[in-house]
Design a protein around this motif. Sequence first.
Motif, mmCIF file in Angstrom:
data_model
loop_
_atom_site.group_PDB
_atom_site.id
_atom_site.type_symbol
_atom_site.label_atom_id
_atom_site.label_comp_id
_atom_site.label_asym_id
_atom_site.label_seq_id
_atom_site.Cartn_x
_atom_site.Cartn_y
_atom_site.Cartn_z
ATOM 1 N N GLY A 181 6.836 -34.367 1.537
ATOM 2 C CA GLY A 181 5.456 -34.178 1.871
ATOM 3 C C GLY A 181 5.164 -33.504 3.275
ATOM 4 O O GLY A 181 6.220 -33.604 4.314
ATOM 5 N N GLY A 182 4.145 -32.936 3.577
ATOM 6 C CA GLY A 182 3.899 -32.325 4.707
ATOM 7 C C GLY A 182 3.968 -30.779 4.907
ATOM 8 O O GLY A 182 2.980 -30.073 5.287
ATOM 9 N N GLY A 183 4.941 -30.416 4.451
ATOM 10 C CA GLY A 183 5.204 -28.873 4.261
ATOM 11 C C GLY A 183 5.193 -28.118 5.658
ATOM 12 O O GLY A 183 5.180 -27.092 5.522
ATOM 13 N N SER A 184 5.770 -28.977 6.717
ATOM 14 C CA SER A 184 5.885 -28.311 8.022
ATOM 15 C C SER A 184 7.219 -28.246 8.457
ATOM 16 O O SER A 184 7.952 -29.043 7.617
ATOM 17 C CB SER A 184 4.886 -29.186 8.913
ATOM 18 N N GLY A 185 7.562 -27.737 9.395
ATOM 19 C CA GLY A 185 9.089 -27.728 9.647
ATOM 20 C C GLY A 185 10.038 -26.519 9.158
ATOM 21 O O GLY A 185 9.639 -25.947 8.141
#
Length: 335
Positions: free
Chosen positions: A232-236
């Motif tokens: 989850g999050g979709g960042s990085g």
Amino acid sequence: MILAGDVGGTKTNLALYRREAEGLLRHRTATYRSREHAGLEPILRDFLSGGDTVERACIGVAGPVESGRCRLTNLEWEVDEESLRRTLGVREAYLINDLQATASSLPYLQNADRAVIQEGEANPQGTMAVLAAGTGLGEGFLVGSGAGYIPLASEGGHVDFAPRDEREMRLHAFLRAKYGRVSVERVLSGPGLHDVYRFLREAEGMAEEPRIAAEVDGGGPQHAIVRHGLAGGGSGACAEALRIFCSLYGAEAGNLALQYLATGGVYLGGGIAPAILPALRRGEFLAAFRDKGRMGNLLSRVPVLVILDPTAPLLGAASFAAAGGILARPLGSRP
């Protein structure tokens, strides 16, 4: 008894099939780490040391097969049909490209063996194509004829990588500095996913949590990128590398559909597609698959599926051997 093999740069899978009235019944399987062995023949001798008698054989190998001989692309092995016949003591032994073997399984896959990315409208007589990202990138296709299905090989994974936008041009330059020529396999493979991640970190300056960066820098970087990219999050950088990878995968799958006019469907094989199935369904893949200008409407009707069964290349190789290279329903079956 039919011996089927799937030989790649990472592992070699073998299976024995019996031909029954209802089709092919899988009898026994084994997996070997390819690089731990000097060649295929010692593996075959070990697998058959229990005394099983083989009547026919078909081995799919990751590399171009010419005149019954192959030097594998990502492994320092050479395999040839005549050696297979001598080692196995059979008259009929086929050496085919591994994507020919996978393509040979397509008519016999069950619904549970496939995951749908795009339903499409399959042409029952249309060509079917396979695009398989794993240690490398393989392509193959299956053509219908009056006599049955004919599986054909390709080395399309080694065609030039064609950037589509400014960022992909920078990715191409990054890879060219590292490798020289940049094939599509350089971005669509396990090592390719790692290189996309490295491009984001080293050339684009994308941030990553220190603990995740340390994990990627350790052993098994591709697995770490997939695991964190799906989280989850979709960042990085892991998440962005996976988004780019899915877009590149979709673009090449669309190219394949156009090159072979694969109105029977495009199948994603190999080990990566099942592992990143949620990401393939998020949108980037299909957007790139359909983004072919005037051909976009055609591609919106082409079925796209992921092969979930890791033994599909073995079933395909066994079906090829049983049929002598021209497949007809209902020869193959599930074990």
